[in-house]
Scaffold this motif. Sequence first.
Motif, short mmCIF file in Angstrom:
data_model
loop_
_atom_site.label_atom_id
_atom_site.label_comp_id
_atom_site.label_asym_id
_atom_site.label_seq_id
_atom_site.Cartn_x
_atom_site.Cartn_y
_atom_site.Cartn_z
N PRO A 198 0.83 -1.20 0.00
CA PRO A 198 0.00 0.00 0.00
C PRO A 198 0.87 1.26 0.00
CG PRO A 198 -0.67 -1.52 1.74
CD PRO A 198 0.60 -2.04 1.15
N SER A 199 0.45 2.28 -0.72
CA SER A 199 1.23 3.52 -0.74
C SER A 199 0.77 4.43 0.39
CB SER A 199 1.07 4.22 -2.09
OG SER A 199 -0.28 4.54 -2.31
N GLY A 200 1.67 5.26 0.84
CA GLY A 200 1.35 6.21 1.90
C GLY A 200 1.45 5.58 3.28
N ALA A 201 1.39 6.42 4.27
CA ALA A 201 1.48 5.96 5.66
C ALA A 201 0.17 5.31 6.09
CB ALA A 201 1.80 7.14 6.56
N PRO A 202 0.28 4.22 6.86
CA PRO A 202 -0.93 3.57 7.34
C PRO A 202 -1.62 4.41 8.41
CG PRO A 202 0.97 2.60 8.41
CD PRO A 202 1.49 3.57 7.38
N THR A 203 -2.91 4.19 8.60
CA THR A 203 -3.62 4.81 9.71
C THR A 203 -3.27 3.99 10.95
OG1 THR A 203 -5.41 5.48 8.25
CG2 THR A 203 -5.90 5.44 10.61
N TRP A 238 1.06 -10.13 8.17
CA TRP A 238 1.51 -9.40 6.98
C TRP A 238 1.08 -7.94 7.02
CZ3 TRP A 238 -2.34 -7.39 3.89
CH2 TRP A 238 -3.62 -7.93 4.07
N GLN A 239 -0.02 -7.64 7.72
CA GLN A 239 -0.44 -6.24 7.82
C GLN A 239 0.55 -5.45 8.68
OE1 GLN A 239 -4.58 -6.02 8.94
NE2 GLN A 239 -5.20 -7.27 7.20
N LEU A 240 1.09 -6.09 9.70
CA LEU A 240 2.13 -5.45 10.51
C LEU A 240 3.41 -5.30 9.70
CD1 LEU A 240 1.32 -7.25 13.81
CD2 LEU A 240 1.44 -4.79 13.55
N CYS A 241 3.73 -6.28 8.88
CA CYS A 241 4.91 -6.19 8.01
C CYS A 241 4.76 -5.00 7.07
CB CYS A 241 5.11 -7.47 7.21
SG CYS A 241 5.62 -8.87 8.19
N ASP A 242 3.61 -4.87 6.43
CA ASP A 242 3.37 -3.75 5.51
C ASP A 242 3.50 -2.42 6.24
OD1 ASP A 242 2.81 -5.60 3.52
OD2 ASP A 242 0.68 -5.11 3.36
N ALA A 243 2.89 -2.29 7.40
CA ALA A 243 2.87 -1.02 8.13
C ALA A 243 4.24 -0.63 8.66
CB ALA A 243 1.88 -1.11 9.29
N ASN A 244 5.11 -1.64 8.89
CA ASN A 244 6.43 -1.38 9.47
C ASN A 244 7.57 -1.58 8.47
OD1 ASN A 244 6.04 -0.93 12.56
ND2 ASN A 244 4.59 -2.53 11.97
N ASP A 245 7.23 -1.66 7.18
CA ASP A 245 8.22 -1.81 6.11
C ASP A 245 9.19 -2.98 6.36
OD1 ASP A 245 7.25 0.33 4.59
OD2 ASP A 245 8.40 1.76 5.78
N ALA A 246 8.64 -4.11 6.75
CA ALA A 246 9.46 -5.30 7.01
C ALA A 246 9.28 -6.31 5.89
CB ALA A 246 9.09 -5.93 8.35
N MET A 247 10.38 -6.75 5.32
CA MET A 247 10.31 -7.78 4.29
C MET A 247 10.20 -9.17 4.91
SD MET A 247 10.24 -6.45 1.34
CE MET A 247 10.64 -7.80 0.27
N ARG A 248 10.80 -9.35 6.07
CA ARG A 248 10.77 -10.64 6.77
C ARG A 248 10.02 -10.46 8.09
NH1 ARG A 248 16.33 -10.67 7.47
NH2 ARG A 248 15.94 -11.98 9.27
N PRO A 249 8.99 -11.24 8.34
CA PRO A 249 8.21 -11.08 9.58
C PRO A 249 9.05 -11.17 10.85
CG PRO A 249 7.06 -12.51 8.05
CD PRO A 249 8.42 -12.26 7.46
N ASP A 250 10.05 -12.04 10.87
CA ASP A 250 10.85 -12.20 12.09
C ASP A 250 11.63 -10.94 12.47
OD1 ASP A 250 12.47 -12.68 9.84
OD2 ASP A 250 13.83 -13.95 10.97
N GLU A 251 11.81 -10.01 11.52
CA GLU A 251 12.48 -8.74 11.81
C GLU A 251 11.73 -7.95 12.87
OE1 GLU A 251 12.75 -6.25 8.34
OE2 GLU A 251 13.62 -7.84 7.12
#
Length: 97
Positions: free
Chosen positions: A33-38, A66-79
Amino acid sequence: MFSVTSRYHGIETARLSLPGGREITYVRRRFLPSGAPTVVAVHTVSQGERLDNVTARYLGDPERFWQLCDANDAMRPDELTSETGRLLVIPVPQGGL
């Protein structure tokens, strides 16, 4: 094709025709998703904390990691939980419950 809670729900499929008549159906590329999450909350990671538990607590479903990954710019969930004290942005849940 995919559950409403899946990161692939609503993404278009395509077909590839191979020599000999064989067809392969695949899911097109998913873009972040583009832009900052709410943001609805910020979570501080505790030692030994698991992402599925964090996701279940805030989003109501451990498979929505995966929604947390998207919101926090993480490619790997374990990060997201590898560093104690890290602040995680918790976004508004996407999709149905």
